[in-house]
Design a protein around this motif. Structure first.
Motif, PDB file in Angstrom:
ATOM      1  N   SER A 218      14.701  10.845  12.304  1.00  0.00           N
ATOM      2  CA  SER A 218      13.454  11.160  11.607  1.00  0.00           C
ATOM      3  C   SER A 218      13.647  12.433  10.795  1.00  0.00           C
ATOM      4  O   SER A 218      14.303  13.382  11.246  1.00  0.00           O
ATOM      5  CB  SER A 218      12.294  11.336  12.596  1.00  0.00           C
ATOM      6  OG  SER A 218      12.513  12.480  13.404  1.00  0.00           O
TER       7      SER A 218
ATOM      8  N   PRO B 119       9.992   5.818  18.008  1.00  0.00           N
ATOM      9  CA  PRO B 119       9.313   7.046  18.443  1.00  0.00           C
ATOM     10  C   PRO B 119       7.833   6.803  18.695  1.00  0.00           C
ATOM     11  O   PRO B 119       7.221   5.896  18.126  1.00  0.00           O
ATOM     12  CB  PRO B 119       9.536   8.007  17.283  1.00  0.00           C
ATOM     13  CG  PRO B 119       9.801   7.140  16.102  1.00  0.00           C
ATOM     14  CD  PRO B 119      10.448   5.898  16.611  1.00  0.00           C
TER      15      PRO B 119
ATOM     16  N   GLU C 161      -0.685  16.125  16.273  1.00  0.00           N
ATOM     17  CA  GLU C 161       0.125  15.027  16.815  1.00  0.00           C
ATOM     18  C   GLU C 161       1.525  15.517  17.144  1.00  0.00           C
ATOM     19  O   GLU C 161       2.045  16.449  16.515  1.00  0.00           O
ATOM     20  CB  GLU C 161       0.186  13.877  15.799  1.00  0.00           C
ATOM     21  CG  GLU C 161      -1.172  13.256  15.510  1.00  0.00           C
ATOM     22  CD  GLU C 161      -1.110  12.213  14.404  1.00  0.00           C
ATOM     23  OE1 GLU C 161      -1.974  11.333  14.389  1.00  0.00           O
ATOM     24  OE2 GLU C 161      -0.186  12.299  13.550  1.00  0.00           O
ATOM     25  N   ARG C 162       2.114  14.848  18.136  1.00  0.00           N
ATOM     26  CA  ARG C 162       3.500  15.144  18.523  1.00  0.00           C
ATOM     27  C   ARG C 162       4.344  13.889  18.335  1.00  0.00           C
ATOM     28  O   ARG C 162       3.868  12.774  18.601  1.00  0.00           O
ATOM     29  CB  ARG C 162       3.566  15.584  19.987  1.00  0.00           C
ATOM     30  CG  ARG C 162       2.955  16.946  20.259  1.00  0.00           C
ATOM     31  CD  ARG C 162       2.503  17.071  21.707  1.00  0.00           C
ATOM     32  NE  ARG C 162       1.321  16.255  21.976  1.00  0.00           N
ATOM     33  CZ  ARG C 162       0.828  16.041  23.190  1.00  0.00           C
ATOM     34  NH1 ARG C 162       1.426  16.573  24.259  1.00  0.00           N
ATOM     35  NH2 ARG C 162      -0.241  15.294  23.360  1.00  0.00           N
ATOM     36  N   LEU C 163       5.568  14.093  17.895  1.00  0.00           N
ATOM     37  CA  LEU C 163       6.511  12.977  17.752  1.00  0.00           C
ATOM     38  C   LEU C 163       7.453  13.015  18.949  1.00  0.00           C
ATOM     39  O   LEU C 163       8.128  14.021  19.190  1.00  0.00           O
ATOM     40  CB  LEU C 163       7.299  13.109  16.449  1.00  0.00           C
ATOM     41  CG  LEU C 163       8.184  11.889  16.091  1.00  0.00           C
ATOM     42  CD1 LEU C 163       7.313  10.714  15.681  1.00  0.00           C
ATOM     43  CD2 LEU C 163       9.172  12.245  14.984  1.00  0.00           C
TER      44      LEU C 163
ATOM     45  N   VAL D  28       5.680   4.034  16.485  1.00  0.00           N
ATOM     46  CA  VAL D  28       5.883   3.834  15.056  1.00  0.00           C
ATOM     47  C   VAL D  28       6.590   2.497  14.851  1.00  0.00           C
ATOM     48  O   VAL D  28       7.518   2.154  15.591  1.00  0.00           O
ATOM     49  CB  VAL D  28       6.726   4.981  14.457  1.00  0.00           C
ATOM     50  CG1 VAL D  28       7.001   4.740  12.982  1.00  0.00           C
ATOM     51  CG2 VAL D  28       6.029   6.321  14.663  1.00  0.00           C
TER      52      VAL D  28
ATOM     53  N   THR E  15       6.900  12.007   7.190  1.00  0.00           N
ATOM     54  CA  THR E  15       8.022  11.736   8.100  1.00  0.00           C
ATOM     55  C   THR E  15       8.641  10.394   7.758  1.00  0.00           C
ATOM     56  O   THR E  15       7.939   9.370   7.694  1.00  0.00           O
ATOM     57  CB  THR E  15       7.544  11.715   9.571  1.00  0.00           C
ATOM     58  OG1 THR E  15       6.889  12.955   9.849  1.00  0.00           O
ATOM     59  CG2 THR E  15       8.709  11.539  10.522  1.00  0.00           C
TER      60      THR E  15
ATOM     61  N   LEU F 154       2.602  12.975   9.946  1.00  0.00           N
ATOM     62  CA  LEU F 154       2.380  13.575  11.263  1.00  0.00           C
ATOM     63  C   LEU F 154       1.395  14.734  11.118  1.00  0.00           C
ATOM     64  O   LEU F 154       1.694  15.755  10.472  1.00  0.00           O
ATOM     65  CB  LEU F 154       3.712  14.065  11.840  1.00  0.00           C
ATOM     66  CG  LEU F 154       3.707  14.494  13.310  1.00  0.00           C
ATOM     67  CD1 LEU F 154       3.477  13.286  14.223  1.00  0.00           C
ATOM     68  CD2 LEU F 154       5.018  15.186  13.662  1.00  0.00           C
TER      69      LEU F 154
ATOM     70  N   VAL G 120       4.028   8.472  18.535  1.00  0.00           N
ATOM     71  CA  VAL G 120       3.166   9.524  18.014  1.00  0.00           C
ATOM     72  C   VAL G 120       2.066   9.746  19.051  1.00  0.00           C
ATOM     73  O   VAL G 120       1.263   8.845  19.326  1.00  0.00           O
ATOM     74  CB  VAL G 120       2.565   9.133  16.647  1.00  0.00           C
ATOM     75  CG1 VAL G 120       1.565  10.203  16.190  1.00  0.00           C
ATOM     76  CG2 VAL G 120       3.666   8.965  15.608  1.00  0.00           C
TER      77      VAL G 120
END
Length: 547
Positions: A428, A447, A484-486, A459, A437, A480, A449
Motif C-alpha cells: 500500500s 487489508p 481510520e486505521r489500515l 479493501v 491509498t 483513508l 480499514v
C-alpha cells in the motif's frame, strides 16, 4: 546344576486341590521332597479364593495340581474358570484322579486347558517329573509373554521418540520409555555438537526441584569423557560422588532401599558420523539392566541417537532462519512523516517450522509505502528468499513506489532467480496529506480499514501470487480518513487447521472493529485474541494518518 547326578529344578509353588485329606498330605509330601512349596485347597471354591488372594499379592503359584472329582465342581470346571481370569490364565493345570477314567475324560481335561493328566497312585518320581515339566512350560510361556510385552513397549517408545518435534520432546519420550522398560526412574540427555544439552526426566522421581545448570554441565562433561572419540553404544557406571544428585528419586525404605544416593548406570550412544550424543541414565542398582532389559535399553539409546540427528539439523537450520528474520526485520521503523505506523512480529512456536513472513514500512517521495507478505513454504530457503524480497522492494521503490509496478517487478524477480518459489504480498502507498491509498494484493489477505466508531471492512484488493508470471489487475484505491486505521496481517495470525479461512477472516474483522482506537492497541489486542501457539509466524502492521 546337579547333585549326585540328579537335576535340581528351580523352586516352584504348587497348589494342590483335593478333597481327600490323606491324598493332599501324600501329594504335598512328595512335592516338598522335590523342593517345591505347597499350598492346599479342599474344594474348587477354596482354590479360587486362594488364587484371588495370591493374585492380589502378586504371588501366584507356578502349577495347580487339581483332582477331577471335587465336591463343589469338577476339576475340569475349575480349570475352565481359572482360564477365564487373565492374570491366572497362564497358570499350568495338571489334572489327576484316583479312579480309573476313560480316555474321553482325560481329553476333557486337556480341552479345558490342562497341561497333562495323572492317574494316582503313581510313582513319586513320575508326579515330580510331571509337575517340573508343567512348571517349566509355564515359565517359558511367561518369559515369552514378558519378552513380547517388552519388545512391544520398546517399539512404542521408539515410535514416540521418532515422532518428537524437538529435542526436548525427544528426551522426554525416551526417558518415559526407559523408565517403563526398567521399572524405575530414568533421565535422558541429548548433547549437541555445540554443547547445548536437552534433558528429559521420567515421572518416577521425587517432586523436588530439578537439578540446576551446574548439574547439567557436569553430566555433559561426563558424557564427553566417556564417549571421547568413540561412536556406537557404551555402558558405564558413574559412582555417586561424580553423579549430580536430583536426577533420580532417592531410594526409600522397602523397594527402593535405604534412602541413600545411588550410582548411575549410563547407556551412551552416538552414530558413527553423528554429532549428537545421547545418554540414558538409570540408578545402577537396577540389576536387570545387565540382562535382556539392558539390551533393550541399548536399542532404545541407538534409536534415540538416530532420531536426534535430523532434529539437531532442523534446530540449527531454524536458528539460522530466525537469525535472518530477526536481523532483517527491524524492531524500530524509520521516520515516516505524517503517519503513525506500528508493527508486531511473533515467530511460530518452537515446535513449528520456520516460515518466511516479512513486513516493510518505507518513506518515499510519493508517500509512505507499507508491505506485508509471506514466502510460501517453511525452510531456510523461505527465510533467505524473504530477505531478498525485502531488499528488492527497498531498491525498486527508489525508482517507482507505485504498488502495482512493485508487484510486477517482484514477480519477475522471483521467476528469474527463484523459479518454483511463490510468495504472497500486500503493498500500500499512502499519501499522508490526502489519505489517498493505492493497494496491490498478490494472493494475500486484503487489508482491513478499521474505523473509530467500531466498524471494519476489507479493501477489495485481489491478485495472483508473486512468482507465477500471471497478469496482474490494477491496484485498488481508497481514501483513508484520519479516523481510520489500515491493518495488514499475515495468515499465521488467524489460519487454523480445519477452519475455513473466510470464517477466520470474519472473526478477525469483528475483533479489529471492537479493539481500542490506537494502532499499537489494535495490534496488541489482536495478538491476545489470536496469537497463541500458532503453527506459523505472525506479522501485523497498522497505520494511521497524523496530518
Amino acid at each position: 546344576m546337579s547333585v549326585k547326578g540328579k537335576a535340581v529344578s528351580p523352586v516352584s509353588t504348587v497348589l494342590v486341590v483335593d478333597d481327600v485329606p490323606a491324598s493332599r498330605y501324600a501329594l504335598s509330601a512328595v512335592l516338598r521332597r522335590d523342593g517345591h512349596r505347597v499350598l492346599l485347597a479342599a474344594s474348587g471354591s477354596e482354590a479360587l479364593i486362594e488364587l484371588d488372594v495370591r493374585m492380589r499379592a502378586g504371588d501366584l503359584p507356578d502349577v495347580a495340581l487339581v483332582d477331577v472329582g471335587l465336591p463343589d465342581m469338577s476339576g475340569y470346571e475349575l480349570c475352565r474358570r481359572m482360564k477365564q481370569l487373565p492374570p491366572i490364565a497362564a497358570l499350568p493345570v495338571v489334572h489327576f484322579s484316583a479312579a480309573a477314567r476313560p480316555p474321553a475324560d482325560r481329553c476333557r481335561g486337556l480341552d479345558a486347558g490342562g497341561e497333562s493328566y495323572l492317574t494316582v497312585p503313581a510313582e513319586p518320581e513320575e508326579i515330580q517329573a510331571v509337575v517340573r515339566a508343567a512348571a517349566r512350560g509355564g515359565r517359558c510361556r511367561s518369559d515369552a509373554q514378558l519378552r513380547v510385552g517388552r519388545l512391544a513397549l520398546l517399539a512404542e517408545t521408539i515410535l514416540a521418540v521418532q515422532s518428537s518435534r524437538c529435542l526436548n520432546e525427544l528426551a522426554e519420550a525416551a526417558a518415559v520409555g526407559t523408565s517403563r522398560l526398567t521399572d524405575g526412574p530414568a533421565a535422558v540427555f541429548v548433547l549437541g555438537e555445540g554443547g547445548e544439552i536437552h534433558r528429559g526426566l521420567s515421572r518416577r522421581r521425587a517432586a523436588a526441584s530439578p537439578p540446576d545448570t551446574e548439574a547439567h554441565e557436569s553430566v555433559a562433561r561426563l558424557m564427553r569423557r566417556v564417549m571421547s572419540g568413540r561412536s556406537g553404544v557404551r555402558h558405564t557406571v558413574v559412582p555417586t560422588p561424580l553423579w549430580p544428585a536430583g536426577f533420580f528419586r532417592p531410594r526409600a525404605a522397602g523397594h527402593w532401599g535405604n534412602g541413600t544416593p545411588e550410582d548411575a548406570g549410563l547407556v551412551l550412544a552416538r552414530l558413527r558420523e553423528g554429532r549428537t550424543l545421547v545418554c540414558l541414565a538409570t540408578p545402577a542398582y537396577q540389576e536387570e539392566m545387565a540382562g535382556e532389559t539392558g539390551h533393550l535399553v541399548e536399542r532404545l539409546a541407538h534409536a534415540t541417537a538416530l532420531a536426534a540427528e535430523p532434529l539437531l539439523m532442523y534446530e540449527e537450520e531454524r536458528h539460522v532462519a530466525l537469525t535472518l528474520q530477526r536481523s532483517f526485520l527491524p524492531a524500530q521503523l524509520p521516520e515516516l512523516p505524517g503517519t503513525d505506523v506500528v508493527v508486531r512480529y511473533e515467530p511460530a512456536s518452537r515446535q513449528a517450522e520456520i516460515g518466511g513472513d516479512f513486513y516493510a514500512a518505507l518513506p518515499t517521495p510519493a508517500g509512505v509505502l507499507t508491505g506485508i507478505g509471506d514466502v510460501v513454504g517453511h525452510s531456510l530457503e523461505a527465510a533467505t528468499v524473504m530477505v531478498e524480497i525485502r531488499h528488492a522492494l527497498r531498491a525498486y521503490c527508489v525508482e517507482d513506489p507505485d504498488p502495482g509496478v512493485l508487484a510486477l517487478r517482484l514477480d519477475r524477480m522471483l521467476q528469474h532467480y527463484h523459479p518454483g518459489v511463490t510468495a504472497t504480498m500486500c503493498l500500500s502507498l499512502i499519501d499522508p496529506a490526502t489519505g489517498r491509498t493505492r493497494i496491490a494484493n498478490a494472493g494475500h489477505i486484503p487489508p482491513l480499514v478499521v474505523r473509530d466508531e467500531g466498524t471494519a471492512a476489507y479493501v477489495d484488493a485481489r491478485g495472483p501470487l508473486l512468482g507465477l508470471g500471471l497478469d496482474r489487475p490494477a491496484p485498488s484505491e481508497v481514501v483513508l480518513a484520519r479516523s481510520e486505521r489500515l491493518l495488514m496481517v499475515t495468515d499465521g495470525l488467524i489460519e487454523t487447521r480445519g477452519t475455513d479461512l473466510a470464517v477466520s477472516m470474519e472473526q478477525l474483522r469483528v475483533a479489529a472493529a471492537g479493539a481500542p482506537r490506537g494502532v499499537a492497541d489494535l495490534c496488541d489486542t489482536l495478538l491476545v485474541c489470536f496469537g497463541h501457539e500458532r503453527e506459523d509466524d505472525i506479522a501485523l502492521l497498522a497505520l494511521r494518518r497524523t496530518v
